[in-house]
Design a protein around this motif. Sequence first.
Motif: not given
Lengths: 260, 260
Positions: B132, B136, B147-155, B158
């Motif tokens: 992210v 940004a 282009v942003m690749l999606g998925g669950r974000l690691g804390r 990020r």
Amino acid sequence: MTADRKELAALSPEERQAVILEKVNAAGRVLAAGLAQEFGVSEDSIRRDLRDLSDAGLVQRFHGGAARLVTPALDFHRREALHAEEKQSIGRAAAAPIPDGATLLVDSSTTVVRFVRALSPALSLRIITTAVDVAAAALDHPLAEVVMLGGRLGRLTRSATGAGAIDAIRALRVDYCVLGTCGIDHGLTLRADDFEDAHLKSAMIRAANKTLLLATADKLGQAATYEVAPIAAVSALFTSSRDTAILKAIREAGVDVETV
Amino acid sequence: MTADRKELAALSPEERQAVILEKVNAAGRVLAAGLAQEFGVSEDSIRRDLRDLSDAGLVQRFHGGAARLVTPALDFHRREALHAEEKQSIGRAAAAPIPDGATLLVDSSTTVVRFVRALSPALSLRIITTAVDVAAAALDHPLAEVVMLGGRLGRLTRSATGAGAIDAIRALRVDYCVLGTCGIDHGLTLRADDFEDAHLKSAMIRAANKTLLLATADKLGQAATYEVAPIAAVSALFTSSRDTAILKAIREAGVDVETV
DNA sequence: CATATATTTGCGTGTTTGTGCATGATTAGA
DNA sequence: TCTAATCATGCACAAACACGCAAATATATG
């Protein structure tokens, strides 16, 4: 998607301008010379198109082409600073009733960023979004599981667009959809130029059990050309507006209205 | 006026000024000479830009460049910049050889964020990322398609993880892969606890024509349990380390090493 | 069907804007 | 003070622009 051209079939100025507008909003900026070549017309015609679009207030011209009205550079942070307190209290009010364990589908707007920041740190939440700024804010939440939906990012909304994101949303089933970008007239409206976002938002609404709408005062009564959904699709509206006439009409449509 | 006129996409003065304003606010101060080189225009044009911005009351000029008008109370960006001048120069060095029109696949790390910020605004680029913060930063670039690749974000990182992101990367074919998170021993290493990221990174390397590795001094000689790829998979290493022994070994593996 | 009217287009003309270079003036720093 | 760097101003050139005009096309009307 509509850009399919028949090589020699001449497009009418209207059609051409519609395509140009789409390109500008997708790419951020276009060059007159390139457009002339693409459409197979002279640069003069393109310039006339750009002038028309500029007169209509849809694009900003510069020497060599045209750009989106709001340039990406003067950006999110500036908009976020605008009406900051108002957005802050709307966000806080909307965050209050969110229960533990909820799954949220959040769109892109400065107001919903405030909403995410206002969510209680004690809650275990699952936050799904297409917007980078929302994702960034959600990652600051200690217990939230954050899912970002991918795709090409729009410069203005800083958020994923396109069929990929819409498909991903279609496969979802969430408790709450939280929207902040729509205008409100008789229904939820969007400007016609980001009609792709309209599909995205209506998919978000359909995926959710309840839809929360966060709207600063300027959004109410703002008629825009594209209607995303009827007002009755909204479960609750959180707003700073005091426009009793409109608010009453919205209440009568079955929406739970909370003013802050 | 013959000679090779820049093939680079020329920004309009307005766009350029918007980018300059952003840089001023981000970095605190900018130098006219440096800006001229970055944008590929003469210092005269930069000076005219600075004068316009100054007339508009947006920046404060001084001899040699311009500075932010009001310095905000100590910003956490500032802390990061102060602490990581090292990362700044690594990012700048790695950004320098990127050609116009390139497609970049960028991983998640504070160093590669610097890299993205250091990319010349005059380049037309396509930036694909799972992070992210990288997204940004890339959105601030005037000509980049993001282009942003999606998925669950690691804390921690990020950044998107999981099978979805890996599959998306497998379908890609890009010019450059830019990594900043790996340790370097005999190969590129990751801590065993994020072994999912290891798969992701090796997929990124495979998708790319060239792999650029950005590593602060502490990363070198850092043996970790999981090896993502052999060191020979890297095309070029940009580092602040002066550890001649390790650097020599890396060079002998065929990697182009550049110290900053 | 024929004619009148309106729209759209490309080209020529002159104007504006953006840029780089040259020439002095000004400033920072030794 | 002196020196080197930075800056402002004027000028020239090229690119992009607006405007008017005539040809081509589309649309409407009798």
